[in-house]
Scaffold this motif. Structure first.
Motif, PDB file in Angstrom:
ATOM      1  N   PRO A 178      -9.295  16.218   6.795  1.00 47.47           N
ATOM      2  CA  PRO A 178     -10.189  17.310   6.367  1.00 47.47           C
ATOM      3  C   PRO A 178     -10.463  17.342   4.873  1.00 47.47           C
ATOM      4  O   PRO A 178     -11.467  17.918   4.442  1.00 47.47           O
ATOM      5  N   LEU A 179      -9.582  16.742   4.069  1.00 48.02           N
ATOM      6  CA  LEU A 179      -9.773  16.740   2.615  1.00 48.02           C
ATOM      7  C   LEU A 179     -10.752  15.667   2.158  1.00 48.02           C
ATOM      8  O   LEU A 179     -11.195  15.678   0.998  1.00 48.02           O
ATOM      9  N   GLN A 294      -3.738  16.052  -4.731  1.00 46.49           N
ATOM     10  CA  GLN A 294      -3.320  16.710  -5.970  1.00 46.49           C
ATOM     11  C   GLN A 294      -3.691  15.889  -7.201  1.00 46.49           C
ATOM     12  O   GLN A 294      -3.855  16.441  -8.302  1.00 46.49           O
ATOM     13  N   ALA A 295      -3.853  14.573  -7.038  1.00 46.85           N
ATOM     14  CA  ALA A 295      -4.268  13.731  -8.166  1.00 46.85           C
ATOM     15  C   ALA A 295      -5.708  14.014  -8.581  1.00 46.85           C
ATOM     16  O   ALA A 295      -6.110  13.675  -9.698  1.00 46.85           O
ATOM     17  N   TYR A 300     -11.559  18.375  -9.401  1.00 46.06           N
ATOM     18  CA  TYR A 300     -12.297  19.084  -8.355  1.00 46.06           C
ATOM     19  C   TYR A 300     -12.530  20.544  -8.747  1.00 46.06           C
ATOM     20  O   TYR A 300     -13.642  21.072  -8.603  1.00 46.06           O
ATOM     21  N   TYR A 301     -11.507  21.205  -9.266  1.00 48.02           N
ATOM     22  CA  TYR A 301     -11.648  22.620  -9.636  1.00 48.02           C
ATOM     23  C   TYR A 301     -12.593  22.810 -10.817  1.00 48.02           C
ATOM     24  O   TYR A 301     -13.211  23.865 -10.958  1.00 48.02           O
ATOM     25  N   THR A 332      -5.522  25.149  -0.161  1.00 44.79           N
ATOM     26  CA  THR A 332      -4.218  24.972   0.458  1.00 44.79           C
ATOM     27  C   THR A 332      -4.053  23.493   0.820  1.00 44.79           C
ATOM     28  O   THR A 332      -5.032  22.740   0.827  1.00 44.79           O
ATOM     29  N   PRO A 333      -2.838  23.043   1.130  1.00 44.79           N
ATOM     30  CA  PRO A 333      -2.653  21.637   1.503  1.00 44.79           C
ATOM     31  C   PRO A 333      -3.498  21.203   2.694  1.00 44.79           C
ATOM     32  O   PRO A 333      -3.824  20.013   2.820  1.00 44.79           O
TER      33      PRO A 333
END
Length: 367
Positions: A178-179, A294-295, A300-301, A332-333
């Motif tokens: 999904p990511l 997380q890398a 992204y933000y 979220t993860p």
């Protein structure tokens, strides 16, 4: 980007980037082998697929697929195959320039096997229906798309001027599938940024609207759709992207905004954007696979629209509907929205599945 103090419930107007065609222009052909030109220029309803490869190895795959008539459409309609450069079309037609794309491509896997068509029902259907016949990273692009796929099975008709493509990815870990759409979104924005930097252009501030839309100047300029199937312990993912490069109606396109912000004569082209996208995506995807999302989170933000954004979540309490205010903190993860309520309780936000706008009717799950 909205400030943390702003409070609103979102209602997205149904302003479609990709519009219904009134009278599609029939491709005009020249400088082709007589038999090929005759086939392409006929009134036959068959679909034309031109296969190409970055290297001799991918070109051999193209020849094999053509000789075996291996690629099919979901409706089993007739397909006519050509291996690039068997067919050329006049520059005035502004078809996709395959050589320019392949020359700018510097990947090891993605985009190296290329399929082009002047008109398709859906590029997504081509790659998903033929996933096992294609090399991983294969891409299909079309000048015009008549039955593109969107959220909730929406159908889009997409005219000349849009970059329309789908490609194949294979993944082992279903938890991170999904990511993937976030990695793709980020690769598109980074590709546009790189093209601007390379050509001395002002940066076009293309932003990501969670989960899979691209916005420019407050209007939708593109979207992403990923679907997957599970086979032989692998997740076969088909990713489809539409980006409005040069079609000014009904909302916004890259080149129209560029003309407003720059005196340069440069125009974004589909070929440059597609090559830059895959060059960026391969790098970001490798980071994603080996180091996790997380890398990429910080980048992204910086690119999405939602940090600190406050939204109203509606929840049922018996017969009553209770509205609660939450502030978006990140992801979220599992790829949903991480938010904090006024009671400082962390929660995960899911779309309810019934709204055109993902920010209306969000469902809160406490963490």
């Amino acid at each position: 980007m909205l400030s943390a103090s702003s409070l609103r419930s979102f209602s997205l107007q149904r302003s479609r980037v990709f519009v219904r065609l009134r009278s599609p222009t029939k491709p005009i052909l020249s400088r082709a082998a007589p038999a090929a030109a005759e086939e392409m220029d006929s009134q036959s309803p068959s679909c034309v697929l031109v296969l190409a490869g970055k290297s001799s190895a991918e070109t051999e795959i193209a020849k094999t697929l053509k000789s075996n008539n291996a690629l099919k459409l979901p409706d089993n309609s007739e397909v006519r195959f050509f291996v690039h450069p068997e067919i050329q079309r006049p520059p005035s037609e502004e078809p996709f320039q395959i050589d320019l794309f392949l020359k700018s491509l510097s990947t090891n896997q993605f985009g190296r096997f290329f399929i082009w068509s002047p008109r398709l029902p859906s590029t997504h259907d081509v790659v998903s229906h033929n996933f096992c016949e294609l090399p991983i990273g294969a891409v299909c692009a079309a000048d015009i798309q008549s039955k593109g796929r969107g959220r909730s099975k929406n159908v889009w008709e997409s005219p000349i001027g849009c970059l329309l493509f789908s490609f194949t990815i294979q993944m082992d870990d279903g938890k991170i599938v999904p990511l993937l759409q976030y990695v793709i979104s980020l690769a598109i924005t980074e590709a546009i940024k790189e093209i601007c930097d390379k050509n001395g252009l002002p940066y076009l501030d293309v932003r990501i609207k969670w989960p899979n839309d691209l916005y420019l100047n407050g209007l939708k300029v593109g979207g992403i759709l990923c679907t997957s199937t599970y086979k032989s312990k692998k997740f076969n993912v088909s990713a489809g992207i539409g980006l409005n490069v040069d079609n000014e109606k009904p909302t916004v396109c890259l080149n129209a905004v560029l003309r407003e912000t720059s005196v340069a004569s440069y125009k974004f082209t589909r070929e440059d954007i597609l090559a830059a996208f895959f060059n960026k995506f391969e790098t970001l995807y490798n980071l994603f696979i080996h180091q996790g999302f997380q890398a990429l989170e910080e980048l992204y933000y910086k690119t999405w629209l939602h940090s600190g954004q406050r939204v109203i979540v509606q929840e049922k309490n018996g017969e009553q509907v209770v509205e609660n205010v939450v502030s978006i903190q990140g992801l979220t993860p599992s790829g949903y929205l991480l938010a904090v309520g006024e009671d400082n309780q962390m929660c995960e936000l899911h779309p309810d599945g019934n709204s055109f706008d993902f920010f209306k009717g969000l469902v809160r799950r406490k963490l």
